[in-house]
Design a protein around this motif. Structure first.
Motif, short mmCIF file in Angstrom:
data_model
loop_
_atom_site.label_atom_id
_atom_site.label_comp_id
_atom_site.label_asym_id
_atom_site.label_seq_id
_atom_site.Cartn_x
_atom_site.Cartn_y
_atom_site.Cartn_z
N GLY A 40 8.67 116.54 -69.51
CA GLY A 40 7.19 116.15 -69.18
C GLY A 40 6.49 116.71 -69.81
O GLY A 40 6.42 117.32 -71.04
N PRO A 41 4.92 116.17 -70.21
CA PRO A 41 4.14 115.77 -71.64
C PRO A 41 4.13 117.04 -71.13
O PRO A 41 2.92 118.38 -69.90
CB PRO A 41 3.34 114.91 -71.26
N GLY A 42 4.38 118.42 -72.40
CA GLY A 42 3.25 119.31 -72.80
C GLY A 42 4.18 121.00 -72.27
O GLY A 42 3.22 121.81 -71.90
N ALA A 205 6.73 112.08 -78.85
CA ALA A 205 6.88 110.82 -77.52
C ALA A 205 6.07 109.40 -78.75
O ALA A 205 6.66 108.37 -77.36
CB ALA A 205 5.51 111.72 -76.87
N GLY A 206 5.55 109.29 -79.30
CA GLY A 206 5.21 107.63 -79.79
C GLY A 206 6.35 106.96 -81.15
O GLY A 206 5.94 105.91 -81.24
N ALA A 207 7.36 108.00 -80.71
CA ALA A 207 8.42 107.35 -81.79
C ALA A 207 9.22 106.16 -81.68
O ALA A 207 9.29 106.07 -80.06
CB ALA A 207 9.43 108.61 -82.55
N ARG A 212 15.24 111.86 -80.13
CA ARG A 212 15.31 113.08 -78.92
C ARG A 212 17.31 113.20 -78.89
O ARG A 212 17.03 113.89 -77.82
CB ARG A 212 14.73 112.33 -77.33
N GLY A 213 17.89 111.98 -79.48
CA GLY A 213 19.20 111.92 -79.24
C GLY A 213 19.84 111.12 -78.71
O GLY A 213 19.15 110.50 -78.14
N ASP A 214 21.05 110.79 -78.23
CA ASP A 214 21.70 109.85 -77.47
C ASP A 214 21.84 110.16 -76.50
O ASP A 214 22.57 111.12 -76.07
CB ASP A 214 23.14 109.65 -78.41
#
Length: 288
Positions: A40-42, A205-207, A212-214
């Motif tokens: 999760g975020p953070g 997160a915004g990409a 993060r990989g497959d």
């Protein structure tokens, strides 16, 4: 509720592992136990386990690791199978810290990493405790909530619009991670919010591509895991109800399931004393 306040995080330390830098916090002495947090975020090792780790540290060497792309650890762009990448780098971290074999206590994202690690590097794992993880994309409740993208969608909402805020973090935790929204601790909300402002974490997160990989489905791997695995699940988990980990426990030769009432996705924070009681008993069994 079995709640305790989270304390300010200790300073922690850094370790180089196969070309990347990990940040971790170490508490206690004894049998090495690695804690891997959720996605999760953070989230960090301390935000997810800081409330319960001091209980384990009374008799264990606890290492609360910031997984790659989170916390103070490196944030590389991952290419290729994501769980293979994380498993290999975690083993490299163990090598750096001279840990031959460890128990793992993991939440969500971290649990999937540990399950794959146990399948690919069986000699490095003594036992596993996994909470709220999704290593396979099917089950008795398919289709999964929001097409199995509830976590991804929550990140998009959190980082989208006007960007991160304390209010949005509190709402995310109350909706998806805690059984009792009134019990979400303000200290954890602030820790998560402040970490989510990290520029590298925000960029990931915004990409629009896949930094993060497959994604990997671990169906084949689960059946090869020889270490004992305890799935610790909240009865009110917002992502997957206990039917799902029951399926996982049946797929693993030494799979076990404990379901805790009045708990959602972060039961180690919601009910730390009860979580410690069950998990410590499991870890102290003669697993070999």
């Amino acid at each position: 509720m079995d709640l305790m306040d989270i304390q300010a995080p200790p300073q922690g330390a850094y370790a180089e592992a196969d070309g990347v830098k990990y940040h971790y916090i170490e508490l206690g002495t004894g049998s090495p136990t690695i804690f891997l947090h959720g996605g999760g975020p953070g989230c960090t090792g301390w935000s997810d386990f800081g409330q319960v780790a001091p209980l384990f540290a009374a008799g264990r060497r606890c290492l609360l690791v910031d997984i790659l792309q989170y916390g103070r650890s490196a944030k590389p762009v991952i290419e290729g199978p994501m769980w293979d990448y994380h498993a290999a780098k975690t083993v490299a971290l163990m090598d750096t810290l001279e840990i031959d074999r460890a128990d793992f206590v993991c939440n969500s994202w971290g649990g999937t990493i540990a399950l794959n690690l146990a399948a690919k590097y069986p000699e490095r794992v003594r036992s596993l405790v996994v909470t709220g993880s999704m290593p396979v994309f099917y089950g008795p409740l398919a289709p999964l909530p929001e097409g199995g993208r509830r976590g991804r969608n929550a990140r998009d909402v959190y980082y989208g619009g006007d960007g991160p805020s304390l209010t949005k973090m509190r709402e995310l935790m109350a909706r998806l991670e805690w059984y009792d929204p009134e019990a979400v601790p303000e200290g954890t909300v602030r820790l998560r919010y402040e970490q989510s402002l990290d520029p590298e974490e925000t960029a990931l997160a915004g990409a629009s591509d896949n930094p993060r990989g497959d994604w990997q489905d671990l169906t084949a791997e689960l059946g090869t895991i020889q270490a004992p695995v305890l799935f610790m699940w909240g009865m009110q988990d917002a992502f997957l109800t206990p039917d799902y980990p029951l399926m996982l426990a049946r797929m693993i030769p030494k799979g076990n399931l404990h379901v805790m009432n009045e708990a959602s996705h972060h039961l180690q924070e919601e009910r730390p004393y009860d979580f410690h009681s069950v998990v410590d008993g499991f870890l102290n069994q003669r697993h070999g």
